[in-house]
Write an enzyme that holds these catalytic residues in place. Sequence first.
Site, mmCIF file in Angstrom:
data_model
loop_
_atom_site.group_PDB
_atom_site.id
_atom_site.type_symbol
_atom_site.label_atom_id
_atom_site.label_comp_id
_atom_site.label_asym_id
_atom_site.label_seq_id
_atom_site.Cartn_x
_atom_site.Cartn_y
_atom_site.Cartn_z
ATOM 1 N N CYS A 165 0.807 -1.225 0.000
ATOM 2 C CA CYS A 165 0.000 0.000 0.000
ATOM 3 C C CYS A 165 0.838 1.272 0.000
ATOM 4 O O CYS A 165 0.300 2.375 -0.174
ATOM 5 C CB CYS A 165 -0.953 -0.014 1.195
ATOM 6 S SG CYS A 165 -1.971 -1.507 1.228
ATOM 7 N N HIS A 305 -2.599 7.394 6.964
ATOM 8 C CA HIS A 305 -2.861 6.111 6.302
ATOM 9 C C HIS A 305 -4.260 5.655 6.683
ATOM 10 O O HIS A 305 -4.997 5.163 5.830
ATOM 11 C CB HIS A 305 -1.806 5.092 6.729
ATOM 12 C CG HIS A 305 -1.903 3.791 6.011
ATOM 13 N ND1 HIS A 305 -1.852 3.689 4.639
ATOM 14 C CD2 HIS A 305 -2.073 2.520 6.472
ATOM 15 C CE1 HIS A 305 -1.968 2.420 4.289
ATOM 16 N NE2 HIS A 305 -2.114 1.694 5.376
ATOM 17 N N GLU A 316 -0.839 4.676 14.432
ATOM 18 C CA GLU A 316 -0.453 5.860 13.660
ATOM 19 C C GLU A 316 -0.679 7.146 14.454
ATOM 20 O O GLU A 316 0.169 8.047 14.453
ATOM 21 C CB GLU A 316 -1.222 5.910 12.348
ATOM 22 C CG GLU A 316 -0.812 7.071 11.469
ATOM 23 C CD GLU A 316 -1.455 7.070 10.088
ATOM 24 O OE1 GLU A 316 -1.055 7.889 9.245
ATOM 25 O OE2 GLU A 316 -2.373 6.242 9.859
ATOM 26 N N LYS A 337 -9.632 7.828 3.273
ATOM 27 C CA LYS A 337 -10.082 6.451 3.011
ATOM 28 C C LYS A 337 -11.492 6.220 3.548
ATOM 29 O O LYS A 337 -12.149 5.258 3.146
ATOM 30 C CB LYS A 337 -9.116 5.444 3.643
ATOM 31 C CG LYS A 337 -7.774 5.325 2.934
ATOM 32 C CD LYS A 337 -6.937 4.221 3.555
ATOM 33 C CE LYS A 337 -5.578 4.093 2.869
ATOM 34 N NZ LYS A 337 -4.652 5.161 3.253
ATOM 35 N N HIS A 342 -9.822 1.888 0.540
ATOM 36 C CA HIS A 342 -8.370 1.743 0.475
ATOM 37 C C HIS A 342 -7.963 1.276 -0.917
ATOM 38 O O HIS A 342 -8.239 0.145 -1.311
ATOM 39 C CB HIS A 342 -7.925 0.735 1.541
ATOM 40 C CG HIS A 342 -6.449 0.673 1.741
ATOM 41 N ND1 HIS A 342 -5.558 1.426 1.002
ATOM 42 C CD2 HIS A 342 -5.694 -0.073 2.603
ATOM 43 C CE1 HIS A 342 -4.324 1.151 1.409
ATOM 44 N NE2 HIS A 342 -4.381 0.253 2.364
ATOM 45 N N PHE A 403 1.790 -3.720 3.892
ATOM 46 C CA PHE A 403 2.135 -5.032 4.422
ATOM 47 C C PHE A 403 3.618 -5.309 4.157
ATOM 48 O O PHE A 403 4.132 -5.040 3.078
ATOM 49 C CB PHE A 403 1.306 -6.127 3.739
ATOM 50 C CG PHE A 403 -0.138 -6.183 4.179
ATOM 51 C CD1 PHE A 403 -0.577 -5.504 5.298
ATOM 52 C CD2 PHE A 403 -1.054 -6.929 3.461
ATOM 53 C CE1 PHE A 403 -1.908 -5.564 5.707
ATOM 54 C CE2 PHE A 403 -2.388 -7.007 3.853
ATOM 55 C CZ PHE A 403 -2.811 -6.324 4.976
#
Length: 416
Positions: A165, A305, A316, A337, A342, A403
């Site tokens: 991502c 994010h 975060e 998002k 996403h 990831f």
Amino acid sequence: MELKRVVVTGLGALTPIGNTKDKYWDGLISGKSGAAPITYYDTEKFKTKFACELKDFNVTDFIDRKEARRMDKFAQYAMVAADEAIADSKLDLDKVNKLRVGVIWGAGIGGLETFQEEVLNFAKGDGTPRFNPFFIPKMIADIAPGNISIKHGFMGPNYTTVSACASSANAMFDALNSIRLGHTDVVVTGGSEAAVTIAGMGGFNAMHALSTRNESPETASRPFDGTRDGFVLGEGAGALVLEEYEHAKARGAKIYAEFVGGGLSSDAHHMTAPHPEGIGVIAVMKNCLENAGLKPEDVDHINTHGTSTPLGDVAELKAISKVFGTHAKHININSTKSMTGHLLGAAGAIEAISTILAMENGIVPPTINHTTVDENIDPELNLTLNKAQKRDVKVAMSNTFGFGGHNACVLFKKID
């Protein structure tokens, strides 16, 4: 050596809440949700039956039917967004030195639907490998920038970054450095993804990564909310034309913002889960600020994010509080998002575009769908909940994490 200044002169967006840059912005400011029941396949046996698909998009409105058939959706989306950004930049393609124009793109997965279709077709057959001759060229992640450069004759650096991502944020940072170091004058950069497929949804469901709020898909993406239960998968593309400042100024280009820095780091912790204390995120934001030559108190806005996962959102925000200290409560923090879902490898690009347009328009898009306080989140943070907020944004940051522990951060500034 003295680094060259880099500016943004073109934007293009193809998203679940708008199929152009302007329509995307209108969707963001109005708090529009792009989530709805999936139309691409029968979802009866799937845990999650919704996603953020593109709406009213017909690829043959943009690309010849024969050419489109030779591209996976992720490459089609890349072409459409890149063409909009190039047109928006008003580059004179007959005069620009194409040897010094590059295309650096991001894709976390690439041609997943193409791979899925070819394997399923083989499984239905008699075991004879009758694969489409375009199978490999359609599937490979690097074909998107390849197609963009072939169409326009751009002969500078041309490749794809793959970091889940964080892919398109990585691409943007590479593009920034290519121009800073004098290797190129212009780079078309961004990212695209088209993973709303049987394989994509099935795989993420198996990981328990997706929301299963099937009774209310439009409210399922709820970053920072106490009842969040996973992310909502989206698709689309975002493109930016980056240009060396003097090159842009000499041709009288409109300049959206200066791209002042970026940062990279690794969590070095877990294959899919973030470090609970956000140590990699702390590092990437510090790296980004140092790279840009700015201080924490210079930042007005952060597009996080913020995927709407129980662990990631908290980690975060903890990291933001540690990096920015008492200034954190004066920053407009959001997660777009909540509206787009996403977009995986395309997330960094479309969210960077959001931060740039927030600077241009003096308004920060909201984090929608927030109804329940999460006791693990500092209540003094301004998460721009449910409604856009007016703000003179001079410096804006965008975070993307992938990831594998990949962290990327980019920073934009209003041009002096």
